[in-house]
Scaffold this active site. Structure first.
Site, PDB file in Angstrom:
ATOM      1  N   ARG A 111       0.877  -1.181   0.000  1.00  0.00           N
ATOM      2  CA  ARG A 111       0.000   0.000   0.000  1.00  0.00           C
ATOM      3  C   ARG A 111       0.907   1.221   0.000  1.00  0.00           C
ATOM      4  O   ARG A 111       1.714   1.391   0.919  1.00  0.00           O
ATOM      5  CB  ARG A 111      -0.909  -0.001   1.226  1.00  0.00           C
ATOM      6  CG  ARG A 111      -1.543   1.359   1.476  1.00  0.00           C
ATOM      7  CD  ARG A 111      -2.632   1.323   2.512  1.00  0.00           C
ATOM      8  NE  ARG A 111      -3.816   0.678   1.991  1.00  0.00           N
ATOM      9  CZ  ARG A 111      -5.035   0.774   2.547  1.00  0.00           C
ATOM     10  NH1 ARG A 111      -5.204   1.490   3.642  1.00  0.00           N
ATOM     11  NH2 ARG A 111      -6.068   0.160   2.023  1.00  0.00           N
ATOM     12  N   HIS A 138      -7.457   0.979  -6.258  1.00  0.00           N
ATOM     13  CA  HIS A 138      -7.633   0.104  -5.077  1.00  0.00           C
ATOM     14  C   HIS A 138      -8.294  -1.190  -5.569  1.00  0.00           C
ATOM     15  O   HIS A 138      -9.443  -1.489  -5.272  1.00  0.00           O
ATOM     16  CB  HIS A 138      -8.501   0.813  -4.035  1.00  0.00           C
ATOM     17  CG  HIS A 138      -8.416   0.214  -2.652  1.00  0.00           C
ATOM     18  ND1 HIS A 138      -7.682  -0.927  -2.364  1.00  0.00           N
ATOM     19  CD2 HIS A 138      -8.969   0.602  -1.471  1.00  0.00           C
ATOM     20  CE1 HIS A 138      -7.797  -1.210  -1.075  1.00  0.00           C
ATOM     21  NE2 HIS A 138      -8.562  -0.299  -0.515  1.00  0.00           N
ATOM     22  N   GLN A 141     -10.072  -3.685  -3.171  1.00  0.00           N
ATOM     23  CA  GLN A 141     -11.376  -3.186  -2.734  1.00  0.00           C
ATOM     24  C   GLN A 141     -12.431  -3.506  -3.795  1.00  0.00           C
ATOM     25  O   GLN A 141     -13.542  -3.949  -3.475  1.00  0.00           O
ATOM     26  CB  GLN A 141     -11.308  -1.672  -2.489  1.00  0.00           C
ATOM     27  CG  GLN A 141     -12.603  -1.081  -1.994  1.00  0.00           C
ATOM     28  CD  GLN A 141     -12.984  -1.598  -0.616  1.00  0.00           C
ATOM     29  OE1 GLN A 141     -12.194  -1.539   0.313  1.00  0.00           O
ATOM     30  NE2 GLN A 141     -14.194  -2.120  -0.475  1.00  0.00           N
ATOM     31  N   ASP A 229     -17.233   7.035  -0.891  1.00  0.00           N
ATOM     32  CA  ASP A 229     -15.948   6.897  -0.199  1.00  0.00           C
ATOM     33  C   ASP A 229     -15.614   8.255   0.412  1.00  0.00           C
ATOM     34  O   ASP A 229     -16.263   9.266   0.102  1.00  0.00           O
ATOM     35  CB  ASP A 229     -14.862   6.457  -1.204  1.00  0.00           C
ATOM     36  CG  ASP A 229     -13.491   6.266  -0.561  1.00  0.00           C
ATOM     37  OD1 ASP A 229     -13.421   6.119   0.679  1.00  0.00           O
ATOM     38  OD2 ASP A 229     -12.483   6.266  -1.297  1.00  0.00           O
ATOM     39  N   CYS A 269     -16.427   1.782   1.095  1.00  0.00           N
ATOM     40  CA  CYS A 269     -15.235   0.949   1.340  1.00  0.00           C
ATOM     41  C   CYS A 269     -14.722   1.092   2.767  1.00  0.00           C
ATOM     42  O   CYS A 269     -13.973   0.240   3.227  1.00  0.00           O
ATOM     43  CB  CYS A 269     -14.149   1.289   0.334  1.00  0.00           C
ATOM     44  SG  CYS A 269     -13.568   2.977   0.494  1.00  0.00           S
ATOM     45  N   ARG A 297     -13.745  -8.419   1.983  1.00  0.00           N
ATOM     46  CA  ARG A 297     -12.322  -8.174   1.709  1.00  0.00           C
ATOM     47  C   ARG A 297     -11.537  -9.445   2.057  1.00  0.00           C
ATOM     48  O   ARG A 297     -10.614  -9.836   1.338  1.00  0.00           O
ATOM     49  CB  ARG A 297     -11.796  -7.012   2.574  1.00  0.00           C
ATOM     50  CG  ARG A 297     -12.352  -5.640   2.246  1.00  0.00           C
ATOM     51  CD  ARG A 297     -11.878  -5.119   0.905  1.00  0.00           C
ATOM     52  NE  ARG A 297     -10.430  -5.069   0.768  1.00  0.00           N
ATOM     53  CZ  ARG A 297      -9.643  -4.076   1.192  1.00  0.00           C
ATOM     54  NH1 ARG A 297     -10.176  -3.023   1.769  1.00  0.00           N
ATOM     55  NH2 ARG A 297      -8.325  -4.114   1.001  1.00  0.00           N
TER      56      ARG A 297
HETATM   57  N1   CP Z   1     -11.183   0.000   2.632  1.00  0.00           N
HETATM   58  C1   CP Z   1      -9.897  -0.071   3.057  1.00  0.00           C
HETATM   59  O1   CP Z   1      -8.973  -0.316   2.281  1.00  0.00           O
HETATM   60  O2   CP Z   1      -9.746   0.106   4.389  1.00  0.00           O
HETATM   61  P1   CP Z   1      -8.358   0.281   5.167  1.00  0.00           P
HETATM   62  O3   CP Z   1      -7.790   1.614   4.754  1.00  0.00           O
HETATM   63  O4   CP Z   1      -8.733   0.228   6.610  1.00  0.00           O
HETATM   64  O5   CP Z   1      -7.432  -0.828   4.773  1.00  0.00           O
HETATM   65  N1  NVA Z   2      -9.887   6.812  -1.024  1.00  0.00           N
HETATM   66  C1  NVA Z   2      -9.438   6.390   0.278  1.00  0.00           C
HETATM   67  C2  NVA Z   2      -9.689   4.934   0.460  1.00  0.00           C
HETATM   68  C3  NVA Z   2      -9.345   4.390   1.823  1.00  0.00           C
HETATM   69  C4  NVA Z   2      -9.538   2.912   1.895  1.00  0.00           C
HETATM   70  C5  NVA Z   2      -7.981   6.731   0.456  1.00  0.00           C
HETATM   71  O1  NVA Z   2      -7.206   6.562  -0.504  1.00  0.00           O
HETATM   72  O2  NVA Z   2      -7.592   7.162   1.534  1.00  0.00           O
END
Ligand code: CP
Ligand code: NVA
Length: 310
Positions: A111, A138, A141, A229, A269, A297
């Site tokens: 990530r 993502h 997701q 989101d 999400c 997930r």
């Molecule tokens: N939706 C999601 O990716 O959540 P986190 O940021 O908690 O991993």
């Molecule tokens: N769009 C958000 C998603 C978090 C899971 C971010 O990138 O922070």
């Protein structure tokens, strides 16, 4: 399906667009199966003794826990690697990191900020690299999202998904997944918050016809799934005040859910910000599929790991 499943061993999952419809369906099929096996309490050690490394350069609740629990339930082991603790944080290259980690691990999740960094890691790794979120995508997701939609409606073909708010990373991956799997997609965003042009192109190349509007009510009418989101993604914290102002009116409240109708579901999400992109009463309301979506997930990523990891 056996040929598809075999072809996935060793594959990276950095963008939904790189995977075919059949490959995505193979993940969803196995995810459903693993979900049932888990609920029946049946062991399913599909990856005994394998190790997944998980590099995090941004915070996470769901991604971290679902991957770590997921690999353990498959009989393997998860290794949490905070990017700031790695030599990567002190200037070691992605190439050297990928080359070395490939000697220890069987799979690597990352990530981070730049999509290009995930692609660079994948170019040099000899083990599958899984994108656990970048600024522009993502994909994991999106797997859980389409799994949840299919679970609720029994199909994806022709299901109409309305994404409201910021046309961000989550929106981009979901839009491409919908295009690949035959679901309709409309994004309702204020001017300047539309999904990236590249994501729109990928969705069109995948056979989709994503629609864009700046009217959340028009998008909600006739939608089977309302999705939103956060308005301020990780890395955009300094823009929070401006974003709150620009995105005001694009949140999912009870009135918008009523417009979509009683059979529509609501997805997010997570993490959520009550009273901004979603009302608390909607998140915990009867049409919310958000908690199943979060659970999915786990199942969809277990299927993904089982299919790509050696
Ligand atoms: N939706 C999601 O990716 O959540 P986190 O940021 O908690 O991993
Ligand atoms: N769009 C958000 C998603 C978090 C899971 C971010 O990138 O922070």
């Amino acid at each position: 399906m056996a040929a598809v499943t075999e072809s996935l061993k060793g594959r990276h999952f950095t963008l939904v667009a790189d995977w075919s419809r059949d490959e995505l369906l193979a993940v969803l099929g196995l995810a459903d199966d693993l979900k049932e096996r888990r609920h029946r309490g049946e062991e399913h050690h599909l990856l005994p003794g394998r190790t997944l490394g998980m590099i995090f350069q941004k915070s996470s609740t769901r991604t971290r826990v679902s991957f770590e629990v997921g690999i353990a339930e498959l009989g393997g082991h998860g290794l949490y690697l905070a990017a700031s603790d790695l030599q990567l944080g002190r200037g070691e290259t992605l190439r050297d990191t990928a080359t070395v980690l490939s000697r220890y691990l069987h799979g690597l999740m990352i990530r981070t900020f730049a999509q290009a960094d995930v692609e660079e890691l994948a170019r040099h790794a000899t083990i599958p690299v899984i994108n656990g979120l970048t600024d522009s995508s993502h994909p994991c997701q999106a797997l859980a999202d389409v799994m949840t939609i299919r679970e609720r409606f029994g199909r994806l073909e022709g299901v109409r998904v309305a994404f409201l708010g910021d046309g961000n990373n989550v929106c981009a991956s979901l839009m491409v997944a919908c295009a690949k799997l035959g679901a309709e997609f409309v994004a309702a965003t204020p001017d300047g918050y539309e999904p990236e042009e590249r994501a729109l192109e990928l969705a069109r190349e995948a056979g989709g016809s994503p629609e864009l509007t700046d009217d959340p009510r028009a998008a909600a009418e006739g939608a089977d799934a309302l999705y939103t989101d956060v308005w301020t993604s990780m890395g955009q914290e300094e823009e929070r005040e401006r974003r709150l102002k620009d995105l005001w009116g694009f949140g999912i409240d009870e009135e918008l859910v009523r417009l979509a109708g009683e059979n529509a579901i609501v997805l997010h999400c997570l993490p959520a910000h009550y009273g901004e992109e979603i009302a608390e009463s909607v998140l915990y309301g009867p049409q919310s599929a958000v908690w199943d979506q979060a659970e999915n997930r786990l199942h969809s990523q277990k299927a993904l790991m089982a299919l790509v990891m050696p």
